[in-house]
Write an enzyme that holds these catalytic residues in place. Structure first.
Site, PDB file in Angstrom:
ATOM      1  N   PHE A  22       0.819  -1.215   0.000  1.00 21.90           N
ATOM      2  CA  PHE A  22       0.000   0.000   0.000  1.00 21.90           C
ATOM      3  C   PHE A  22       0.850   1.260   0.000  1.00 21.90           C
ATOM      4  CE2 PHE A  22      -2.100  -3.486   2.219  1.00 21.90           C
ATOM      5  CZ  PHE A  22      -3.226  -3.638   1.429  1.00 21.90           C
ATOM      6  N   ASP A  74       5.490  -6.173  12.903  1.00 20.72           N
ATOM      7  CA  ASP A  74       4.135  -6.502  12.419  1.00 20.72           C
ATOM      8  C   ASP A  74       3.751  -7.843  13.045  1.00 20.72           C
ATOM      9  OD1 ASP A  74       1.832  -7.133  10.719  1.00 20.72           O
ATOM     10  OD2 ASP A  74       2.656  -5.708   9.278  1.00 20.72           O
ATOM     11  N   GLY A  78      -2.595  -8.889   9.829  1.00 26.33           N
ATOM     12  CA  GLY A  78      -3.407  -7.936   9.078  1.00 26.33           C
ATOM     13  C   GLY A  78      -4.149  -6.949   9.955  1.00 26.33           C
ATOM     14  N   SER A 127       2.927  -4.103  17.961  1.00 26.99           N
ATOM     15  CA  SER A 127       3.780  -2.924  18.013  1.00 26.99           C
ATOM     16  C   SER A 127       4.005  -2.368  19.434  1.00 26.99           C
ATOM     17  CB  SER A 127       3.197  -1.859  17.075  1.00 26.99           C
ATOM     18  OG  SER A 127       3.741  -0.604  17.311  1.00 26.99           O
ATOM     19  N   ASP A 144       3.152   3.056   9.895  1.00 30.16           N
ATOM     20  CA  ASP A 144       2.269   2.619   8.806  1.00 30.16           C
ATOM     21  C   ASP A 144       1.535   1.341   9.233  1.00 30.16           C
ATOM     22  OD1 ASP A 144       1.097   2.790   6.304  1.00 30.16           O
ATOM     23  OD2 ASP A 144       2.758   1.806   5.267  1.00 30.16           O
ATOM     24  N   HIS A 147      -4.914   1.438  11.635  1.00 35.12           N
ATOM     25  CA  HIS A 147      -5.489   2.759  11.369  1.00 35.12           C
ATOM     26  C   HIS A 147      -6.601   3.167  12.327  1.00 35.12           C
ATOM     27  CE1 HIS A 147      -3.837   3.144   7.005  1.00 35.12           C
ATOM     28  NE2 HIS A 147      -2.937   3.393   7.939  1.00 35.12           N
ATOM     29  N   HIS A 172       2.466   7.687   7.511  1.00 40.50           N
ATOM     30  CA  HIS A 172       1.757   7.463   6.244  1.00 40.50           C
ATOM     31  C   HIS A 172       0.247   7.565   6.466  1.00 40.50           C
ATOM     32  CE1 HIS A 172       0.854   4.941   2.457  1.00 40.50           C
ATOM     33  NE2 HIS A 172       1.217   6.159   2.091  1.00 40.50           N
TER      34      HIS A 172
HETATM   35  N1  SAH Z   1       4.000  -0.632   4.951  1.00 46.02           N
HETATM   36  C1  SAH Z   1       3.197  -1.573   4.193  1.00 46.02           C
HETATM   37  C2  SAH Z   1       1.722  -1.545   4.533  1.00 46.02           C
HETATM   38  C3  SAH Z   1       1.394  -1.848   5.961  1.00 46.02           C
HETATM   39  S1  SAH Z   1      -0.297  -2.342   6.155  1.00 46.02           S
HETATM   40  C4  SAH Z   1       3.405  -1.349   2.690  1.00 46.02           C
HETATM   41  O1  SAH Z   1       4.269  -0.569   2.274  1.00 46.02           O
HETATM   42  O2  SAH Z   1       2.708  -1.957   1.879  1.00 46.02           O
HETATM   43  C5  SAH Z   1      -0.463  -2.308   7.897  1.00 46.02           C
HETATM   44  C6  SAH Z   1       0.178  -3.486   8.624  1.00 46.02           C
HETATM   45  O3  SAH Z   1       0.152  -3.167  10.014  1.00 46.02           O
HETATM   46  C7  SAH Z   1      -0.527  -4.828   8.485  1.00 46.02           C
HETATM   47  O4  SAH Z   1       0.362  -5.783   7.944  1.00 46.02           O
HETATM   48  C8  SAH Z   1      -0.944  -5.202   9.915  1.00 46.02           C
HETATM   49  O5  SAH Z   1      -0.771  -6.588  10.230  1.00 46.02           O
HETATM   50  C9  SAH Z   1      -0.019  -4.361  10.761  1.00 46.02           C
HETATM   51  N2  SAH Z   1      -0.532  -3.986  12.067  1.00 46.02           N
HETATM   52  C10 SAH Z   1      -1.696  -3.372  12.362  1.00 46.02           C
HETATM   53  N3  SAH Z   1      -1.790  -3.141  13.678  1.00 46.02           N
HETATM   54  C11 SAH Z   1      -0.658  -3.630  14.249  1.00 46.02           C
HETATM   55  C12 SAH Z   1      -0.157  -3.719  15.586  1.00 46.02           C
HETATM   56  N4  SAH Z   1      -0.846  -3.227  16.609  1.00 46.02           N
HETATM   57  N5  SAH Z   1       1.032  -4.296  15.793  1.00 46.02           N
HETATM   58  C13 SAH Z   1       1.742  -4.807  14.759  1.00 46.02           C
HETATM   59  N6  SAH Z   1       1.336  -4.751  13.479  1.00 46.02           N
HETATM   60  C14 SAH Z   1       0.151  -4.177  13.225  1.00 46.02           C
HETATM   61 MG    MG Z   2      -0.108   3.100   4.680  1.00 45.43          MG
END
Ligand code: SAH
Ligand code: MG
Length: 217
Positions: A22, A74, A78, A127, A144, A147, A172
């Protein structure tokens, strides 16, 4: 005077274009320039949200170029909007045995094929938990991940205090207008600026680069 913006190696850009994920190219190039600047501080570059390694490739290339390492966190299960039945779901990244998302195998292939595995440390887990046990300064934090406000605030509160002076906070999916997207990343962007600890140094659509200039995060 700053010189021309640094660009990734050709092989990295090709791998980036081919990777699932993304991150559009223009925002990716801005991320890369920030990562090269931050890498020059000689400190690790940290990413929240590895997914399939698309943006990680850029941090890894910048780390190689500046002699540092990219750390990316991560749980690989997802975000909310990537779950089955939701807008950003990709059935190719479901573990066939468990029936739940697992982006880690694809992430590993992405880095391996690009020859950048050696520059990346992947932390598999949540995270805020990873941030709790992290104990050293970072040249850059790239947010990133999830959300929701809970996730965005957790990422900011967990990782921003580790950013070294002159280090960068990159966020992002910052959309000031709710019509363009969710507001959680925008709210942490506002929060970072309101803290007085950061100044904004570049804006490339939804990718914002802030530099740490003070304390009191
Ligand atoms: N940077 C990537 C897109 C990241 S999508 C790119 O360039 O395409 C967001 C990611 O954040 C997902 O894979 C999801 O598993 C992870 N994510 C969401 N909440 C999280 C959390 N609390 N801890 C760890 N990973 C998380
Ligand atoms: Mg993003």
């Amino acid at each position: 005077m700053p010189g021309p913006a640094p660009v990734p190696a050709r092989e990295t850009l090709d791998a980036f274009e081919a990777a699932k994920g993304f991150m559009p190219r223009d925002e990716g190039l801005a991320l890369y320039a920030a990562a090269v600047e931050a890498g020059a501080l000689g400190l690790p570059l940290l990413e929240v949200g590895s997914y399939c390694g698309r943006s990680t490739l850029l941090l890894a290339d910048a780390a190689r170029r500046t002699g540092t390492v990219a750390v990316t966190v991560d749980h690989h299960r997802g975000s909310e909007e990537q779950q089955p039945g939701w807008e950003y779901h990709d059935p190719e990244v479901v573990d066939p045995e468990l029936g739940v998302m697992d982006t880690l195998p694809t992430f590993r292939r992405t880095l391996f094929r690009a020859g950048l595995e050696d520059r990346v440390i992947a932390l598999v887990g949540r995270s805020p938990r990873a941030a709790e046990v992290w104990g050293r300064p970072l040249g850059m934090v790239f947010v990133d991940g999830g959300h929701t406000d809970e996730h965005a605030n957790g990422d900011y509160e967990g990782w921003a205090p580790h950013i070294a002076q002159r280090g960068l906070l990159v966020i992002h999916d910052v959309f000031p207008d709710p019509a363009d997207g969710g507001q959680a990343p925008y709210r942490i962007h506002r929060r970072a600026l309101a803290s007085g600890a950061f100044e904004e140094t570049s804006v490339t659509r939804s990718l914002r680069v802030l530099r740490r200039i003070g304390h009191g995060i």
